[in-house]
Design a protein around this motif. Sequence first.
Motif, PDB file in Angstrom:
ATOM      1  N   ALA A  91      76.082  83.286  15.773  1.00 35.86           N
ATOM      2  CA  ALA A  91      75.517  83.251  14.417  1.00 35.86           C
ATOM      3  C   ALA A  91      76.346  82.322  13.546  1.00 35.86           C
ATOM      4  CB  ALA A  91      75.462  84.651  13.814  1.00 35.86           C
ATOM      5  N   VAL A  92      75.756  81.913  12.438  1.00 39.35           N
ATOM      6  CA  VAL A  92      76.453  81.116  11.435  1.00 39.35           C
ATOM      7  C   VAL A  92      76.335  81.844  10.101  1.00 39.35           C
ATOM      8  CG1 VAL A  92      74.406  79.727  10.933  1.00 39.35           C
ATOM      9  CG2 VAL A  92      76.669  78.833  10.363  1.00 39.35           C
ATOM     10  N   VAL A  93      77.419  81.864   9.337  1.00 38.81           N
ATOM     11  CA  VAL A  93      77.433  82.521   8.040  1.00 38.81           C
ATOM     12  C   VAL A  93      77.886  81.508   6.993  1.00 38.81           C
ATOM     13  CG1 VAL A  93      79.782  83.388   8.436  1.00 38.81           C
ATOM     14  CG2 VAL A  93      78.346  84.454   6.696  1.00 38.81           C
ATOM     15  N   VAL A  94      77.188  81.492   5.876  1.00 40.33           N
ATOM     16  CA  VAL A  94      77.531  80.629   4.739  1.00 40.33           C
ATOM     17  C   VAL A  94      78.184  81.513   3.686  1.00 40.33           C
ATOM     18  CG1 VAL A  94      76.656  78.996   3.036  1.00 40.33           C
ATOM     19  CG2 VAL A  94      75.541  79.186   5.270  1.00 40.33           C
ATOM     20  N   TRP A  95      79.420  81.183   3.298  1.00 40.20           N
ATOM     21  CA  TRP A  95      80.160  82.067   2.411  1.00 40.20           C
ATOM     22  C   TRP A  95      80.956  81.257   1.396  1.00 40.20           C
ATOM     23  CZ3 TRP A  95      85.605  81.963   2.601  1.00 40.20           C
ATOM     24  CH2 TRP A  95      86.153  81.264   3.674  1.00 40.20           C
ATOM     25  N   GLN A  96      81.451  81.972   0.393  1.00 40.88           N
ATOM     26  CA  GLN A  96      82.196  81.348  -0.700  1.00 40.88           C
ATOM     27  C   GLN A  96      83.157  82.371  -1.290  1.00 40.88           C
ATOM     28  OE1 GLN A  96      79.811  80.316  -4.149  1.00 40.88           O
ATOM     29  NE2 GLN A  96      81.095  78.563  -4.613  1.00 40.88           N
TER      30      GLN A  96
END
Length: 303
Positions: free
Chosen positions: A136-141
């Motif tokens: 999976a890929v997760v986009v975070w900040q």
Amino acid sequence: MADLDVAVEMPAPKVTERAAREINGWPMAALALVLVIVGVVLFVLGIGNGQGAVVVISILVFLAGLIVAGGLTPVAPGRARVLQILGRYAGTIRTDGLRWVNPIATRKEVSTRIRNHETAVAKVNDADGNPIEIAAVVVWQVEDTAQATFEVDDFVEFVAIQTETAVRHIANSYPYDVHTEDGALSLRDSTDEITETLSTEISARVQAAGVRVIESRITHLAYAPEIAQAMLRRQQAGAVVAARQRIVEGAVGMVELALARLSEHEVVELDEERKATMVSNLMVVLCGDRDAQPVVNTGTLYQ
């Protein structure tokens, strides 16, 4: 026997982000430059004239200029500075440009830009016990720089580990595929629901690090190589059965329609035996894998 007083140690409150005390750095940069120049000039004059007091003052002025210059802090766009003064959190600078803060403060740079993290392909067992491969890929900040700095040792590594843990947990909680029509969720067919569940779980796991999950997606999903062929044959068999079921349902409807039309328009009178023969012939024609070969009956059904 005397009662013993037990002191219960309460957990320390979490450090949350707040704005640091800072001002525009350009006027302070000009002041620092002036102090350094004045200090150098006074030192030269004091040495030339043999005035010790002037030399001492020049040194103090020069040091003051250096101290003022030490408070200058450049902040790049998409980055923040976390301040500590004598070991205590003193706030965060998010305003980009040249800023000025307390010169004795330590300033740690933290990126607040949006980042991607893609997990490695992991081999786990789904809810049915079948080995599968998933990534999976997760986009975070980073949302709270104070928590990201003080609550965990390395927030980047923390996000990576928690993301992998969440992906494995989701893979263990749902089957790869559902072979019934009961509306159960599966990793392959319920993409939107699984993605929402994955994002919720990752968000809960990384919340302690002050991280906000923007989006997460499953990028790789497949059966493990050792069972891939067997599962492919199972899927093909299921597809054949489903197709046959649809064909039979359609054929039954067409036979019913044909009998109803013949009876409605009184084209021919059919007894039960002739109806059974007609139904048998129509079902063979409609459900057969090959084209039917017509046979002309020149006699009667009862001969």
